[in-house]
Design an enzyme around this catalytic site. Structure first.
Site, PDB file in Angstrom:
ATOM      1  CG  ASP A  49      -2.077  -0.963   1.070  1.00 22.25           C
ATOM      2  OD1 ASP A  49      -2.338  -1.389  -0.072  1.00 22.25           O
ATOM      3  OD2 ASP A  49      -2.696  -1.315   2.089  1.00 22.25           O
ATOM      4  CB  SER A  94      -9.851  -2.103  -7.210  1.00 18.87           C
ATOM      5  OG  SER A  94      -9.012  -2.023  -6.123  1.00 18.87           O
ATOM      6  CG  LEU A  95     -13.390  -1.823  -2.443  1.00 18.14           C
ATOM      7  CD1 LEU A  95     -13.550  -2.591  -1.141  1.00 18.14           C
ATOM      8  CD2 LEU A  95     -14.627  -0.973  -2.694  1.00 18.14           C
ATOM      9  CD  GLU A 128     -20.650  -5.746   2.864  1.00 19.03           C
ATOM     10  OE1 GLU A 128     -19.653  -6.149   2.217  1.00 19.03           O
ATOM     11  OE2 GLU A 128     -21.769  -5.600   2.364  1.00 19.03           O
ATOM     12  CE  LYS A 130     -10.205  -4.508   0.915  1.00 23.80           C
ATOM     13  NZ  LYS A 130      -9.230  -5.538   0.631  1.00 23.80           N
ATOM     14  CB  CYS A 421      25.825 -26.633   6.940  1.00 23.41           C
ATOM     15  SG  CYS A 421      24.443 -27.358   7.827  1.00 23.41           S
ATOM     16  CB  CYS A 424      26.758 -31.129   8.690  1.00 17.81           C
ATOM     17  SG  CYS A 424      26.610 -30.344   7.077  1.00 17.81           S
ATOM     18  CB  CYS A 445      23.703 -32.074   6.641  1.00 14.89           C
ATOM     19  SG  CYS A 445      22.956 -30.779   7.653  1.00 14.89           S
TER      20      CYS A 445
END
Ligand code: IVH
Length: 695
Positions: A49, A94-95, A128, A130, A421, A424, A445
């Site tokens: 947004d 859309s809104l 309502e 959303k 890692c 391991c 590992c």
């Protein structure tokens, strides 16, 4: 780019504004694509947004620079391929968003001005929730559901009729008082508890897990095989309309009531409000109740109640003037990031995790948050010891939004992603075009081998009853199970068991019996159980069908190391395999350690040859439907067996169905079979036709 790096809009020159609009347009398009087509968003809704808002604000200051591909003009993303296209009779809008009370009051005032309402006239709104799902449009002609589509880009969506028909909340027919043409729009969603359960099943099966309920709903709807959709828990809240051949109400509130009468589910928290203040009161109420709702919502939508006013108000750019979405603030909190730990997955993927000082966000205690990958950590410059802002938005997995730089301890150092890692010590590698870094240790590992073991016994692999993740972990810690073949040697180590807590004689006997029951395994299950990267159930089945025996498969994977060989050409020629999967398969069989594990397993197991569909099998080419409870084998097994004998298994009965196999509890499908004169078989009749019960 973090917010701190953004140039304030007032300081932009026309040149830098144009460049910025170009960047925003590309970035928003990328996120639209990730969100709408891949169901894999990389940023939170709030961050998305913010991008759109910045784009709009720059356009407002430099109206001449509005691009033809501006995100302010486009809605969503163009439809993905794979489904037929549906042109919406009326566009799916859309809104516009409101972020605070002022925005909402201004929305109401704007409408009053537009309609020139006298002060004495009330402006009723319907408020309502959303719903954070994905919108769908249902078209009924002569009261029968004929088309169901996604929103797509608002003008053209995807035809997902077959999938939407599997959603129980969606009526297939409407009563007589519904108009001849009637389009209903609403939101398809998955409940949070169902989402968690689905993810658990996905994980056990070695399939993709979803980031949040919305993605899970989207992924479930966007299936080319509607049987998969049918197996997913989807719901539908109806909230608006498209084309209708006759008006059905005079107000939105009455429209919702009619929807209810006609069998749709309307969100029970919706309320008719006398004015904006009353609507804002509902917002506060629902915001408080939000964390306890069974499904995700991301705001409240306010709609003008009178439909005649709605049509007078019309729309501007991509949204109606008569509605607005009042977004909830993403639930955020500040906490200390103690350290970054690294999780090692089955395929060696290293996932960084923020270990946090526990804190409550939106009613949930959060002590860990995903950091996704090394790039993400570098981009946000997240360091151990930092105070961070975390967020639970629509997303269920908490995210680290940003660092509170002022609180950074002196002497802190940028995080260095491990080059080895942590489990391991093997080298960590990153493939070109991949953000994921992986441990190259393979089965050496311990973390990878533990995850691989869990996968090995999971439901769609060896499916060993009584040997779940927890017991695998315990046995592996004790050294009782180190490699897969150890599972089949447990019977020789019963004395060690006697000392274990929680294992009585009976439970041990049961476990050993279920292990014995799996000593013989089908080739496709075995291939899946190996846990080769990119080889899920579907690919495992393809490979089994193509190579027939384990020995032939293994020899071919070894021969295919030579990419000039016929074996390689055959492998990548298998429909659905291709070079990338081939590379992973070849690498797996080239690994010395895997060779040893396979030899060891081969000594313990009988891997059944893949039963090629026999053309003289009594069910070759026939379409079969299973219904009710099967008592001699699971539905999955019955299905696999039917397919291996050349039958097609379908989920619904039609005139094309050859056999319906009905167990106890069979209902409408058995009835339909009788109506259509389709042969109805009991499980025993079916078994004798297909060669007897499983051994
Ligand atoms: S009304 C013309 N009502 O929000 C009005 N939309 O940001 C169209 N949504 O595409 C939408 N809950 O997917 C409406 N109660 C609700 C909604 C809702 C969720 C979604 C819908 C829409 C998006 C707009």
């Amino acid at each position: 780019m973090t917010d701190q790096n953004l140039v304030p809009i007032a300081e932009l020159t026309p040149e830098s504004a144009a460049a910025e609009l170009q960047r925003l347009s590309a970035e928003i398009a990328k996120h639209d694509q990730l969100y709408h087509q891949q169901d894999a968003p990389e940023v939170s809704d709030a961050a998305y947004d913010a991008l759109r808002q910045r784009n709009d604000a720059i356009e407002q200051r430099f109206p001449d620079l509005v691009r033809t591909d501006s995100p302010s003009i486009k809605v969503g993303a163009a439809p993905a391929s794979g489904f037929a296209k549906v042109t919406h009779a009326q566009p799916m809008l859309s809104l516009a968003n409101a972020f605070d009370r002022d925005d909402v009051n201004e929305f109401a005032a704007r409408i009053r001005r537009f309609l020139n309402l006298p002060e004495t006239e009330t402006l009723e709104l319907v408020a309502e929730p959303k719903i954070d799902g994905l919108s769908a449009s249902l078209r009924y002609e002569n009261r029968k559901l004929v088309t169901g589509a996604t929103r797509g880009d608002g003008a053209v969506g995807e035809d997902i009729t077959a999938n939407l028909r599997t959603v129980a909340d969606i009526p297939q027919t409407l009563p007589d008082d519904a108009p001849d043409v009637f389009e209903v729009r609403g939101e398809v969603y998955m409940r949070r508890d169902e989402f968690f359960a689905l993810n658990q099943r996905q994980e056990e099966a070695g399939n993709k897990v979803f980031a949040n309920p919305r993605n899970a709903a989207a992924g479930s709807l966007r299936q080319l095989d509607s049987r998969i959709t049918a197996s997913r828990p989807l719901h539908f809240f109806a909230y608006s309309t498209g084309e209708t051949s006759a008006p059905v109400a005079q107000s939105h509130w009455d429209f919702l009531a009619r929807l209810k009468d006609w069998g749709f589910t309307v969100n029970p928290l919706s309320r008719r409000c006398a004015d904006a203040d009353a609507a804002l009161a509902l917002y506060e109420e629902v915001a408080t109740a939000r964390a306890g709702l069974p499904y995700d919502i991301d705001g409240i939508v306010y709609k003008v109640n009178r439909l005649d006013w709605q049509s007078r108000l019309g729309m501007v750019s991509r949204a109606p003037r008569w509605a607005i979405a009042h977004k909830f603030a993403a639930e955020q909190a500040q906490t200390l990031l103690h350290r970054i730990s690294i999780q090692v997955g089955r395929t060696g993927a290293l996932t960084p995790v923020a270990e946090l000082e526990p804190i409550t966000v939106g009613g949930v205690v959060v002590s860990r948050a995903t950091l996704h990958n090394a790039d993400e950590i570098a981009r946000k410059d997240i360091r151990q010891g930092d105070t961070v802002i975390i967020q639970r938005a629509g997303d269920v997995i908490p995210q680290v939004v940003s660092v509170v730089i002022d609180k950074r301890p002196a002497g802190s150092q940028p995080y260095e992603f491990p080059t080895h890692c942590p489990e391991c010590g093997s080298i960590v590698a990153q493939e070109e075009d991949e953000v994921v870094r992986r441990c190259t240790g393979g089965l050496v590992c311990p973390a990878q081998s533990l995850e691989k073991l869990k996968h090995f016994v999971s439901r769609n692999a060896f499916d060993i009853e009584g040997l779940g993740s927890k017991s695998i972990e315990a046995f592996s810690t004790d050294g009782l199970i180190v490699t897969p073949a150890d599972i089949f040697r447990l019977k020789d180590r019963q004395t060690e068991f006697a000392e274990r807590e929680g294992w009585g004689e009976q439970s041990l006997r049961n476990l050993l019996a279920s292990i014995e029951a799996r000593r013989t395994i089908s080739l496709d299950r075995f291939i899946f159980a190996l846990g080769v990267r990119q080889v899920g159930q579907a690919n495992a089945r393809l490979l089994a069908r193509n190579y027939g025996t384990f020995d032939a498969f293994r020899a071919a994977m070894i021969a295919a190391r030579d990419t000039e060989s016929e074996a390689y050409a055959t492998l990548i020629g298998i429909d659905g395999v291709g070079p990338s999967v081939a590379t992973d398969l070849i690498a797996f069989f080239a690994e010395q350690h895997n060779e040893t594990v396979l030899d060891d397993l081969a000594d313990q197991l009988t891997i059944e040859d893949f039963v090629q569909a026999e053309s003289d099998s009594p069910i070759a080419g026939k379409t079969v439907v299973f219904t009710g409870t099967l008592e001699r084998m699971t539905r999955n097994e019955a299905k696999a067996r039917a397919e291996s004998m050349g039958a097609k298994v379908s989920g619904s009965v039609s005139a094309k169905t050859d056999y319906v196999v009905a167990g106890p509890g069979a209902g409408s499908k058995a009835k339909k079979a009788a109506e259509l004169n389709v042969a109805l078989l009991s499980e025993d009749e079916w078994l004798s036709m297909t060669g007897g019960p499983p051994q």
